[in-house]
Design a protein around this motif. Sequence first.
Motif, PDB file in Angstrom:
ATOM      1  N   GLN A  81      -8.054   2.323   2.100  1.00 34.60           N
ATOM      2  CA  GLN A  81      -8.074   1.181   1.154  1.00 34.60           C
ATOM      3  C   GLN A  81      -7.192   0.151   1.685  1.00 34.60           C
ATOM      4  O   GLN A  81      -7.082  -0.942   1.598  1.00 34.60           O
ATOM      5  CB  GLN A  81      -7.627   1.376   0.129  1.00 34.60           C
ATOM      6  CG  GLN A  81      -8.669   1.690  -0.977  1.00 34.60           C
ATOM      7  CD  GLN A  81      -7.169   2.642  -2.278  1.00 34.60           C
ATOM      8  OE1 GLN A  81      -6.690   3.257  -2.080  1.00 34.60           O
ATOM      9  NE2 GLN A  81      -7.913   1.798  -3.271  1.00 34.60           N
ATOM     10  N   LEU A  82      -5.969   0.454   2.912  1.00 36.09           N
ATOM     11  CA  LEU A  82      -5.330  -0.482   3.389  1.00 36.09           C
ATOM     12  C   LEU A  82      -5.668  -0.791   5.094  1.00 36.09           C
ATOM     13  O   LEU A  82      -5.544  -2.165   4.693  1.00 36.09           O
ATOM     14  CB  LEU A  82      -4.056   0.707   4.368  1.00 36.09           C
ATOM     15  CG  LEU A  82      -3.167   0.068   4.917  1.00 36.09           C
ATOM     16  CD1 LEU A  82      -2.189  -1.059   4.807  1.00 36.09           C
ATOM     17  CD2 LEU A  82      -1.615   1.334   5.498  1.00 36.09           C
TER      18      LEU A  82
ATOM     19  N   GLY B  60      -4.675   3.039  -7.926  1.00 35.66           N
ATOM     20  CA  GLY B  60      -4.477   2.431  -6.484  1.00 35.66           C
ATOM     21  C   GLY B  60      -5.358   1.502  -6.909  1.00 35.66           C
ATOM     22  O   GLY B  60      -4.776   0.519  -7.042  1.00 35.66           O
TER      23      GLY B  60
ATOM     24  N   ALA C 175       0.701  -0.845   0.041  1.00 36.89           N
ATOM     25  CA  ALA C 175      -0.052  -0.024  -0.216  1.00 36.89           C
ATOM     26  C   ALA C 175       0.870   0.957   0.333  1.00 36.89           C
ATOM     27  O   ALA C 175       0.695   2.064  -0.793  1.00 36.89           O
ATOM     28  CB  ALA C 175      -1.572   0.135   1.261  1.00 36.89           C
TER      29      ALA C 175
ATOM     30  N   LEU D 294      -1.826   3.675  -2.060  1.00 41.48           N
ATOM     31  CA  LEU D 294      -3.255   3.694  -1.259  1.00 41.48           C
ATOM     32  C   LEU D 294      -4.106   4.473  -0.989  1.00 41.48           C
ATOM     33  O   LEU D 294      -2.182   4.870   0.608  1.00 41.48           O
ATOM     34  CB  LEU D 294      -3.198   1.865  -0.706  1.00 41.48           C
ATOM     35  CG  LEU D 294      -2.892   0.752  -2.477  1.00 41.48           C
ATOM     36  CD1 LEU D 294      -3.282  -0.163  -1.669  1.00 41.48           C
ATOM     37  CD2 LEU D 294      -3.822   1.452  -3.331  1.00 41.48           C
TER      38      LEU D 294
END
Length: 462
Positions: free
Chosen positions: A53-54, A107, A44, A49
């Motif tokens: 999202q992580l 990403g 990530a 990211l």
Amino acid sequence: MSETPPPAVHPVDEVLPAPKLALYGFQHVLAFYAGAVVVPILVASAIGLSPEQLVYLINADLFTCGIASIIQAWGFWRIGVRLPIVQGVTFTAVAPMIAIGQGAENGTAALLAIYGGVITAGIVTFLAAPFLGRLVRFFPPVVTGTVLTVMGLMLLPNAITDAAGGAAAKAAGHDFGSWRHLAYAGGTLLFILVLYRLRRPFVSSIAILLGLVAGTVVSYALGDTDFDQVGKSDWIGVTTPFHYGAPTFHIGAIVAMLLVMMVTVVETVGDAKATGEIVGKSVGDDDIARALRADGLSTFLGGAFNAFPYTCFAQNVGLVRLTGVRSRFVVVAAGFIMIVLGLFPKVAAYVASIPPDVLGGAAVAMFGMVAVVGIQTLSKADLRDERNALVVAMSIGIAFLPGTVPAFGENMPRDVSAILNSGILLGSLAAVLLNLVFNVLTRKPPIDPADADVPPLEPPTV
């Protein structure tokens, strides 16, 4: 007539009392946790990211790790080796996934390209499992050692970028490389080294995790880290298939993941046989095929459930030897614990709050160790043989080409460019092909350095 006593249950198949299963299973989770969460954090950070999202990646990874471990340890049909083996994200995939992601538009596009490669590699591994054991001879130590060495060397610049403040600070041109960032990175790395120096097996197995926790706590205490993302995260979250959309399939990503799976085949074969020796159960060709099918199925599920490729975790094999607990149902219990942990986004949000400089300090140790493992593997190859020496030298040299000449491959088709612009993928392919040319297809006896026109390779005099 005397009754025939029932056959004794092998310790591997023994179901321990629930409290022991929970305790020993949690111990496996602790030994595995750092390796599980570090991979999504590194990926990530490298491909840009968002924190949200992580958090989702960490949850998806833990959830799928639990399923993969249950498949391998419990087993069904001809899938799963039925030994106390924990499945986790293979660290071998980190560098190729970063290379794939950095060539994407954003990403989300990076994740979809990665998942396309992961799903394809999982299907191929599952279908080819009965034959893959025979292909291990094409990946001798000179190949696997070169691949791991290249990966470690190519990853170190990413670790150093994080240690200096991260990609965001570098792009903004503000505070990148400041003493504050380097102090956090250096302090984290020093703390990890101290933990290793204590030589306590269990502490050493979670030294990276403890280092990340300590560095983040110090950064928070000094006002340089916040946990705002924790408050924004839900208490409960369920991982859903194809959360980011339909995966995309690119030749470069597929080739990269297939190479990763070939390296993990070598790892799985070694770990399965080592575990069999530890628990006193023979591991034959059929067992290896079941283990590889589990790898393939788990990797396919990883791509579908927004996670990564999976393989046996060597540190948990060591834990089995250290504790002497041979029951495979302990790993099944660990799998259920992982699934439960993967349902709590707030826990993942704390992990996602680790600052880049702290992560960079730990990553220097991790990526450096990848290169060291590669060098250790190369020590098993006869580098006095000029052909092996050429395989290593040429592969490492070729791996540095894309990073040194950024324009290399830009005018080629996208899928070809994805291969040529990845130093790791290019170096790995070179190692495989050169080994085929020099050691497999020629089938000539090794060259004795004493009979050659050039002196044998020797270490430099200090």
